[in-house]
Design a protein around this motif. Structure first.
Motif, short mmCIF file in Angstrom:
data_model
loop_
_atom_site.label_atom_id
_atom_site.label_comp_id
_atom_site.label_asym_id
_atom_site.label_seq_id
_atom_site.Cartn_x
_atom_site.Cartn_y
_atom_site.Cartn_z
N TYR A 1 39.45 -42.56 4.00
CA TYR A 1 38.77 -41.73 4.99
C TYR A 1 38.70 -42.46 6.34
CZ TYR A 1 34.70 -40.34 7.73
OH TYR A 1 33.87 -40.02 8.78
N ILE A 2 38.35 -43.73 6.34
CA ILE A 2 38.24 -44.50 7.59
C ILE A 2 39.59 -44.55 8.29
CG2 ILE A 2 37.86 -46.80 8.54
CD1 ILE A 2 35.70 -47.19 6.37
N LEU A 3 40.64 -44.84 7.56
CA LEU A 3 41.97 -44.96 8.16
C LEU A 3 42.44 -43.63 8.75
CD1 LEU A 3 43.58 -47.21 5.41
CD2 LEU A 3 43.17 -47.87 7.80
N LYS A 4 42.22 -42.54 8.02
CA LYS A 4 42.61 -41.23 8.53
C LYS A 4 41.79 -40.86 9.77
CE LYS A 4 44.21 -39.12 4.18
NZ LYS A 4 43.97 -38.03 3.20
N ASP B 1 41.30 -40.19 15.83
CA ASP B 1 40.31 -40.45 16.90
C ASP B 1 38.98 -39.78 16.62
OD1 ASP B 1 42.04 -42.01 18.47
OD2 ASP B 1 42.96 -40.23 19.32
N MET B 2 38.52 -39.87 15.39
CA MET B 2 37.26 -39.24 15.01
C MET B 2 36.12 -40.24 14.81
SD MET B 2 38.76 -36.47 12.27
CE MET B 2 37.12 -35.98 11.74
N LEU B 3 36.38 -41.52 15.08
CA LEU B 3 35.36 -42.55 14.93
C LEU B 3 35.15 -43.28 16.26
CD1 LEU B 3 36.32 -44.08 11.46
CD2 LEU B 3 34.54 -42.40 11.95
N PRO B 4 33.96 -43.80 16.52
CA PRO B 4 33.63 -44.36 17.84
C PRO B 4 33.98 -45.84 17.98
CG PRO B 4 31.66 -44.35 16.49
CD PRO B 4 32.75 -43.74 15.64
N TYR C 1 29.34 -38.27 15.55
CA TYR C 1 30.62 -38.50 14.87
C TYR C 1 30.54 -38.18 13.38
CZ TYR C 1 32.11 -40.79 19.16
OH TYR C 1 32.45 -41.05 20.46
N LYS C 2 29.34 -38.00 12.87
CA LYS C 2 29.12 -37.59 11.48
C LYS C 2 29.94 -38.44 10.49
CE LYS C 2 28.14 -32.84 12.91
NZ LYS C 2 26.68 -33.07 12.94
N MET C 3 29.79 -39.75 10.65
CA MET C 3 30.52 -40.67 9.77
C MET C 3 29.99 -40.60 8.34
SD MET C 3 31.04 -44.11 12.05
CE MET C 3 29.46 -44.10 12.88
N LYS C 4 30.87 -40.82 7.39
CA LYS C 4 30.46 -40.88 6.00
C LYS C 4 29.53 -42.06 5.75
CE LYS C 4 34.06 -38.71 3.15
NZ LYS C 4 35.04 -38.97 2.06
N GLN D 1 28.35 -50.01 7.06
CA GLN D 1 28.06 -51.15 6.17
C GLN D 1 29.34 -51.86 5.77
OE1 GLN D 1 26.78 -48.15 6.04
NE2 GLN D 1 24.57 -48.21 5.63
N LEU D 2 30.43 -51.11 5.61
CA LEU D 2 31.69 -51.73 5.21
C LEU D 2 32.34 -52.48 6.37
CD1 LEU D 2 33.89 -52.07 2.99
CD2 LEU D 2 34.97 -50.01 3.93
N LEU D 3 32.42 -51.86 7.54
CA LEU D 3 33.15 -52.44 8.67
C LEU D 3 32.32 -53.43 9.48
CD1 LEU D 3 35.01 -49.26 9.96
CD2 LEU D 3 35.93 -51.10 8.54
#
Length: 315
Positions: A76-79, A84-87, A209-212, A217-219
């Motif tokens: 999900y993060i990579l996609k 360009d959906m993450l800040p 951005y409605k991140m999962k 916590q992971l990044l």
């Protein structure tokens, strides 16, 4: 004999799919057939995609996204990065040098007695009601063209004064050296302060951005904040502050200070103020605040100049 895409070697198929727009890959291409779905379910493929577009990711996070056991979250993060959906890894500050005049900035002015004008709030960050900032941002937006119409008789056509808020915008840094290329701004525009402390801030909505759950916590992104500052040869100071909030939790404000009397500061040169914050939790809002004043109380905009405002969540 099959001469369609199904007969392509996986390397050839990868090379083709790497040239397809990321949104099409996510929404449509994985539905074509099992072979395409398998390729597009590969974390390595999406890392290749990011690298082909020169998207920078820290090596530690690159390896983490390849090896972490939570396959679905990493994919999900990579996609999302490819679409360009993450800040992350981009400047979240709008109008960083004043090229669009005051647009996107909320302003305050503190008089010599400490009273704030031009705001609903009080204290360093004012009213904590996020909605009030958003309403005020709409009220505060104004283009350079509107300023020109409002001040048609300005003595210096390259200065657009709005000093009731303690700030003006200059098309070039009057009285200081030109902004260096290293600052990375497209023009020579800059903000300039006056004898009353001017405060300008931007409110960055990370929640939109409605991140999962689990992404932050992971990044564990670092929040890197900065601006460039110079003086006109007059004594002055500039401050850069950051506040991060998550639900009811608020990080203690982080602040940087620049002063014309600091060791190593020379005349009219430009200097970079920069800081870094590690935040261990998911984030809702970030408030970026820049302030400054002339310490000699000259009549006019003789305080420090700032430009190239930047806030980047680095991964």
């Amino acid at each position: 004999m099959d001469t369609g895409f199904g007969s392509l070697h996986e390397d050839a198929l990868n090379a083709i799919l790497l040239r397809v727009p990321a949104n099409d890959l996510v929404l449509n291409c994985s539905l074509v057939c099992k072979q395409w779905c398998d390729v597009l379910s590969s974390r390595y493929f999406w890392l290749q995609r990011l690298e082909s577009e020169s998207t920078r990711i820290l090596e530690s996070n690159r390896q983490l996204l390849l090896d972490n056991s939570d396959y679905d979250l990493c994919l999900y993060i990579l996609k999302a990065l490819a679409c360009d959906m993450l800040p992350f890894n981009t400047n979240l500050i709008k109008n960083p040098c004043g090229q669009e005049s005051r647009k996107h900035w909320l302003y305050r002015e503190k008089t010599a007695g400490g009273q704030e004008n031009g705001s609903r709030g009080s204290g360093v960050y004012g009213d904590s009601n996020i909605a009030s900032y958003e309403e005020e941002e709409e009220e505060e937006e104004e283009t350079l063209e509107e300023l020109r119409r409002r001040y048609p008789n300005e003595n210096d056509p390259e200065v657009y004064r709005y000093s009731r808020h303690g700030f003006s915008v200059e098309e070039r840094p009057i009285g200081a050296e030109p902004i260096p290329e290293e600052a990375g701004v497209p023009t020579q525009h800059c903000f300039v302060t006056s004898y009353h402390t001017g405060v300008r801030r931007q409110l960055i909505d990370i929640g939109k951005y409605k991140m999962k759950d689990g992404v932050m916590q992971l990044l564990k992104p670092s929040i890197c904040y900065s601006q460039w500052v110079a003086s006109r040869g007059c004594d002055g100071r500039a401050d850069l502050s950051l506040l991060v909030t998550s639900g009811e939790w608020k990080m203690s404000p982080k602040s940087l200070q620049w002063h014309t009397q600091q060791e190593g500061v020379e005349g009219k040169k430009w200097y970079k103020m920069e800081g870094r914050v590690e935040v261990p939790v998911s984030i809702d809002w970030i408030i970026y605040q820049s302030s400054g004043s002339d310490l000699v109380f000259w009549n006019g905009n003789y305080g420090p100049k700032t430009t190239a405002c930047s806030l980047i969540m680095e991964i």
